[in-house]
Motif scaffolding. Sequence first.
Motif, PDB file in Angstrom:
ATOM      1  N   ALA A 179      46.704  48.761  48.325  1.00  0.00           N
ATOM      2  CA  ALA A 179      47.649  48.394  47.285  1.00  0.00           C
ATOM      3  C   ALA A 179      47.392  46.987  46.761  1.00  0.00           C
ATOM      4  O   ALA A 179      47.429  46.740  45.542  1.00  0.00           O
ATOM      5  N   GLU A 180      47.113  46.043  47.646  1.00  0.00           N
ATOM      6  CA  GLU A 180      46.864  44.662  47.219  1.00  0.00           C
ATOM      7  C   GLU A 180      45.629  44.568  46.332  1.00  0.00           C
ATOM      8  O   GLU A 180      45.608  43.811  45.354  1.00  0.00           O
ATOM      9  N   ALA A 181      44.593  45.341  46.665  1.00  0.00           N
ATOM     10  CA  ALA A 181      43.372  45.317  45.861  1.00  0.00           C
ATOM     11  C   ALA A 181      43.601  45.856  44.458  1.00  0.00           C
ATOM     12  O   ALA A 181      42.794  45.599  43.555  1.00  0.00           O
ATOM     13  N   ARG A 182      44.689  46.586  44.259  1.00  0.00           N
ATOM     14  CA  ARG A 182      45.022  47.154  42.948  1.00  0.00           C
ATOM     15  C   ARG A 182      46.122  46.374  42.241  1.00  0.00           C
ATOM     16  O   ARG A 182      46.744  46.871  41.296  1.00  0.00           O
ATOM     17  N   ASP A 183      46.307  45.145  42.678  1.00  0.00           N
ATOM     18  CA  ASP A 183      47.263  44.244  42.040  1.00  0.00           C
ATOM     19  C   ASP A 183      46.612  42.883  41.827  1.00  0.00           C
ATOM     20  O   ASP A 183      47.018  41.880  42.410  1.00  0.00           O
ATOM     21  N   PRO A 184      45.564  42.831  40.979  1.00  0.00           N
ATOM     22  CA  PRO A 184      44.810  41.582  40.819  1.00  0.00           C
ATOM     23  C   PRO A 184      45.658  40.459  40.225  1.00  0.00           C
ATOM     24  O   PRO A 184      46.549  40.702  39.405  1.00  0.00           O
ATOM     25  N   ILE A 185      45.365  39.246  40.637  1.00  0.00           N
ATOM     26  CA  ILE A 185      46.062  38.080  40.111  1.00  0.00           C
ATOM     27  C   ILE A 185      45.610  37.809  38.669  1.00  0.00           C
ATOM     28  O   ILE A 185      44.559  38.285  38.238  1.00  0.00           O
ATOM     29  N   PRO A 186      46.395  37.050  37.903  1.00  0.00           N
ATOM     30  CA  PRO A 186      46.013  36.772  36.508  1.00  0.00           C
ATOM     31  C   PRO A 186      44.628  36.151  36.357  1.00  0.00           C
ATOM     32  O   PRO A 186      43.923  36.434  35.385  1.00  0.00           O
ATOM     33  N   GLU A 187      44.237  35.308  37.320  1.00  0.00           N
ATOM     34  CA  GLU A 187      42.925  34.668  37.225  1.00  0.00           C
ATOM     35  C   GLU A 187      41.794  35.684  37.261  1.00  0.00           C
ATOM     36  O   GLU A 187      40.739  35.465  36.663  1.00  0.00           O
ATOM     37  N   ALA A 188      41.986  36.787  37.974  1.00  0.00           N
ATOM     38  CA  ALA A 188      40.962  37.833  37.992  1.00  0.00           C
ATOM     39  C   ALA A 188      40.947  38.593  36.667  1.00  0.00           C
ATOM     40  O   ALA A 188      39.881  38.907  36.122  1.00  0.00           O
ATOM     41  N   HIS A 189      42.121  38.886  36.125  1.00  0.00           N
ATOM     42  CA  HIS A 189      42.195  39.555  34.826  1.00  0.00           C
ATOM     43  C   HIS A 189      41.509  38.719  33.740  1.00  0.00           C
ATOM     44  O   HIS A 189      40.873  39.265  32.841  1.00  0.00           O
ATOM     45  N   ALA A 190      41.634  37.400  33.849  1.00  0.00           N
ATOM     46  CA  ALA A 190      41.107  36.519  32.811  1.00  0.00           C
ATOM     47  C   ALA A 190      39.625  36.220  32.965  1.00  0.00           C
ATOM     48  O   ALA A 190      39.023  35.616  32.067  1.00  0.00           O
ATOM     49  N   PHE A 191      39.024  36.647  34.057  1.00  0.00           N
ATOM     50  CA  PHE A 191      37.636  36.291  34.348  1.00  0.00           C
ATOM     51  C   PHE A 191      36.682  37.107  33.489  1.00  0.00           C
ATOM     52  O   PHE A 191      36.662  38.341  33.549  1.00  0.00           O
ATOM     53  N   HIS A 192      35.854  36.430  32.685  1.00  0.00           N
ATOM     54  CA  HIS A 192      34.833  37.083  31.869  1.00  0.00           C
ATOM     55  C   HIS A 192      33.649  36.130  31.753  1.00  0.00           C
ATOM     56  O   HIS A 192      33.787  35.008  31.271  1.00  0.00           O
ATOM     57  N   VAL A 193      32.480  36.573  32.229  1.00  0.00           N
ATOM     58  CA  VAL A 193      31.262  35.783  32.126  1.00  0.00           C
ATOM     59  C   VAL A 193      30.102  36.717  31.807  1.00  0.00           C
ATOM     60  O   VAL A 193      30.205  37.931  32.005  1.00  0.00           O
ATOM     61  N   PRO A 194      28.978  36.199  31.319  1.00  0.00           N
ATOM     62  CA  PRO A 194      27.804  37.060  31.109  1.00  0.00           C
ATOM     63  C   PRO A 194      27.244  37.546  32.441  1.00  0.00           C
ATOM     64  O   PRO A 194      27.462  36.941  33.485  1.00  0.00           O
ATOM     65  N   GLY A 195      26.509  38.640  32.393  1.00  0.00           N
ATOM     66  CA  GLY A 195      25.814  39.114  33.591  1.00  0.00           C
ATOM     67  C   GLY A 195      26.253  40.488  34.009  1.00  0.00           C
ATOM     68  O   GLY A 195      27.167  41.087  33.424  1.00  0.00           O
ATOM     69  N   PRO A 196      25.623  41.015  35.064  1.00  0.00           N
ATOM     70  CA  PRO A 196      25.892  42.388  35.496  1.00  0.00           C
ATOM     71  C   PRO A 196      27.274  42.577  36.114  1.00  0.00           C
ATOM     72  O   PRO A 196      27.735  43.690  36.265  1.00  0.00           O
ATOM     73  N   HIS A 197      27.917  41.490  36.492  1.00  0.00           N
ATOM     74  CA  HIS A 197      29.247  41.567  37.101  1.00  0.00           C
ATOM     75  C   HIS A 197      30.153  40.593  36.378  1.00  0.00           C
ATOM     76  O   HIS A 197      30.643  39.622  36.942  1.00  0.00           O
ATOM     77  N   GLY A 198      30.406  40.865  35.112  1.00  0.00           N
ATOM     78  CA  GLY A 198      31.012  39.863  34.259  1.00  0.00           C
ATOM     79  C   GLY A 198      32.510  39.930  34.085  1.00  0.00           C
ATOM     80  O   GLY A 198      33.086  39.083  33.409  1.00  0.00           O
ATOM     81  N   THR A 199      33.184  40.934  34.660  1.00  0.00           N
ATOM     82  CA  THR A 199      34.627  41.033  34.542  1.00  0.00           C
ATOM     83  C   THR A 199      35.276  41.014  35.915  1.00  0.00           C
ATOM     84  O   THR A 199      34.671  41.407  36.912  1.00  0.00           O
ATOM     85  N   GLY A 200      36.536  40.570  35.948  1.00  0.00           N
ATOM     86  CA  GLY A 200      37.209  40.384  37.221  1.00  0.00           C
ATOM     87  C   GLY A 200      37.971  41.579  37.726  1.00  0.00           C
ATOM     88  O   GLY A 200      38.382  41.604  38.884  1.00  0.00           O
ATOM     89  N   VAL A 201      38.196  42.582  36.874  1.00  0.00           N
ATOM     90  CA  VAL A 201      38.912  43.771  37.306  1.00  0.00           C
ATOM     91  C   VAL A 201      38.163  45.009  36.839  1.00  0.00           C
ATOM     92  O   VAL A 201      37.397  44.966  35.871  1.00  0.00           O
ATOM     93  N   LYS A 202      38.389  46.100  37.538  1.00  0.00           N
ATOM     94  CA  LYS A 202      37.790  47.388  37.209  1.00  0.00           C
ATOM     95  C   LYS A 202      38.901  48.415  36.982  1.00  0.00           C
ATOM     96  O   LYS A 202      39.886  48.433  37.716  1.00  0.00           O
TER      97      LYS A 202
END
Length: 317
Positions: A179-202
Amino acid sequence: MTSVRPDRPRSAEPDGDGAVEIVEYTDPACPWAWGSEPAFRLLRAVTAGRARWRRVFGILFDEDDDPAPDPAAETAWYGRYIADIARHTRAPHAHRLRWVAATSRPASLAAKAAERQGATAAERVLRRLRETTFVLGTPADTAERVLDALAGLDGVDTVRLGAEMDDPEVVAAVRRDHAEARDPIPEAHAFHVPGPHGTGVKETDDGVRYALPTLVFSGPGGRVAAPGWRSVPEYLAALRTVAPRQLWEAAPIGPEEALAAYRSLTGPDLSLLTGGTTPPPAAVRVDTAGGPLWLHPDEAATHPALIPAAASKSRWS
């Protein structure tokens, strides 16, 4: 890259009353998490005695997931996917993936139960379970396969672990992790960078979860999310943000000490932890499609990659 001596942090001026916490969202069957282990080992050594580290199992594959219409095709595709990820992480990967894990819940239950036996047992259990997928190509996705893979593992009471995998408290703890892994914090939602793993949530069927792995750093300087596969400098920058008055560095160790401490080393492990690429003479080599794995002799004595095939028949079924 910085290399470190485990459990020997350099003294530093403390950050007042603020404690540093690192929360690791992960899964035993996640190829990005497998590739991140060398960096996480380094971070654990750098922060030893100065940060609380908590591990949350996100359950990448679950028991109620729809089965693949063509298991052979799915396995071939996922094997290629793992190999593609290994090109980024330089992690070993199996010559052939035999099946895709039906669920990562049994391995997560075992890893959570192992935490009751202390940090060393927890690390050795999770490492061995990861290796069933990424070294052997035979994911430990049932309780039987989990216990088979862990048989004889030094420093772990596997009889106790097998009994405690079904303990209601362990089951509840893994359910809370899910359940905790499916409740990401705002900082993860806001994470966006270039590269193969560029977003904070799935995205999931019923919402979102953290990208795996994700580290969330908290301290007197604030909170930072580091989702996906990130570089060591990025992790150290996060530490310096949340605890700017700490000296996040330590001394290198030799390959013999690294092998004794960690029991199982990849090429990236050697590079980050020792600053070199040469394993100690006593290390036992296991070849994979992505380069060698180096085992301590005590680890090699019970490792499923090296024991006779007749003794591991349940692992290949």
